[in-house]
Motif scaffolding. Structure first.
Motif, PDB file in Angstrom:
ATOM      1  N   ILE A   1       0.818  -1.219   0.000  1.00 29.61           N
ATOM      2  CA  ILE A   1       0.000   0.000   0.000  1.00 29.61           C
ATOM      3  C   ILE A   1       0.853   1.272   0.000  1.00 29.61           C
ATOM      4  O   ILE A   1       0.723   2.114  -0.902  1.00 29.61           O
ATOM      5  CB  ILE A   1      -0.952   0.016   1.218  1.00 29.61           C
TER       6      ILE A   1
ATOM      7  N   THR B   1      -5.128  -6.331  -3.150  1.00 29.92           N
ATOM      8  CA  THR B   1      -4.579  -4.971  -3.217  1.00 29.92           C
ATOM      9  C   THR B   1      -4.136  -4.569  -4.619  1.00 29.92           C
ATOM     10  O   THR B   1      -4.244  -3.396  -4.990  1.00 29.92           O
ATOM     11  CB  THR B   1      -3.391  -4.808  -2.250  1.00 29.92           C
TER      12      THR B   1
ATOM     13  N   MET C   1      -5.279  -1.106  -6.083  1.00 29.72           N
ATOM     14  CA  MET C   1      -4.327  -0.037  -6.304  1.00 29.72           C
ATOM     15  C   MET C   1      -4.287   0.381  -7.775  1.00 29.72           C
ATOM     16  O   MET C   1      -4.151   1.569  -8.087  1.00 29.72           O
ATOM     17  CB  MET C   1      -2.933  -0.483  -5.851  1.00 29.72           C
TER      18      MET C   1
END
Length: 308
Positions: free
Chosen positions: A236, A299, A303
């Motif tokens: 992240i 993720t 993202m």
């Protein structure tokens, strides 16, 4: 970039990891089977996808300039991730004895096993080529700065540079050499590279799936409290920083997408091997690699949706 293709690729990767987990029930996963799988991936599948990408992309002087840019950016991003991981570990676990492991797991990603096949699927041959160059930057960082960090005596030895002389690196050098001199291999060689390149993604994902089941059987509980740091930083924080950074770079969209995707990769698969070699926490390396790979299935598309 079509997001349906992203989700489809991640879905296929998830299925292959699940299949690897199921396959692991049919044979004992020991050092011999591990060496066999790693050898097939590193010495056959990865060089093939690199050569296939180079042979299917028109390379000129401008392309070589872009390759150099990708390599430099890779090293910068790797060092940035290591620095962020070190700062996080000092902030939240000031007295931890595993700051070195946390830093490396935060900065170095699985840009080879997962990153190159994924970039090839999402972007095409150019994506695979630039992803391979990015992975070369990870290797350089790992066996120089990484070795220096993980060693307790902080002594750098040029013997560690032997690890840089591997088949994927040779494939990059050889491929760029024949491309630079406009040498065209026989058609049968190109077709062989194309077919062997198709082994990369399945074999790598099967290997990850086997690692998942093997770690589940061990039920490792060490370092449970600290592994959230490299996972959050690698999946992240670092991609967010890279997304902000690439906004100021005037590069082709294929390169920017490749760099961003590679920055989102889970922690390095070789981490547990490196940690074992230098008497660091091998279990933490394996556990973080597996868990970050599972979390990355969520993720990565998230993202990409936010930053592309």
């Amino acid at each position: 970039m079509e997001f349906s293709l992203i989700f489809e690729s991640i879905f296929i990767i998830s299925i292959m990891i699940a299949l690897g987990s199921l396959i692991s029930r049919t044979f004992p996963f020991n050092s011999d089977t591990r060496k066999l799988l790693v050898s097939l991936i590193v010495n056959i599948a990865m060089p093939s996808i690199i050569l296939s990408s180079i042979l299917n992309v028109e390379i000129n002087r401008e392309t070589f300039k872009m390759i150099a840019n990708v390599f430099i950016l890779s090293v910068i991003i790797n060092l940035l991730g290591i620095l962020i991981g070190w700062l996080f570990s000092n902030t939240f676990y000031r007295h931890s004895t595993k700051k070195r492991e946390i830093a490396l797991l935060s900065g170095l990603g699985n840009t080879g096993f997962i990153g190159i096949p994924l970039c090839a699927a999402l972007i095409g041959p150019e994506g695979a080529l630039f992803a391979a160059i990015f992975d070369a930057g990870v290797d350089i960082t790992l066996w120089t700065i990484g070795v220096l960090i993980i060693q307790k005596n902080r002594r750098f030895s040029f013997k560690s540079l032997k690890e840089l002389i591997n088949v994927p690196t040779i494939a990059i050098v050889f491929g760029l050499f024949i491309a630079y001199f406009n040498m065209k291999p026989p058609a049968v060689f190109i077709e062989l590279a194309n077919q062997l390149a198709n082994l990369a993604a399945p074999l790598a994902m099967f290997y990850i799936g086997i690692l998942v089941m093997n770690l589940y059987r061990k039920k490792t509980q060490d370092s449970d409290q600290e592994i959230w740091v490299p996972i959050v930083v690698k999946l992240i924080v670092l991609p967010a920083c890279v997304a902000l950074m690439v906004n100021y770079l005037y590069l082709k969209s294929d390169i920017l997408q490749t760099i961003l995707i590679q920055s989102m990769m889970p922690s390095l698969t070789l981490a547990s091997i490196l940690f074992a070699k230098y008497s660091a926490d091998e279990n933490m390396g394996a556990f973080t690699t597996v868990l970050s790979t599972i979390v990355a299935l969520i993720t990565i598309p998230l993202m990409l949706y936010l930053f592309l």
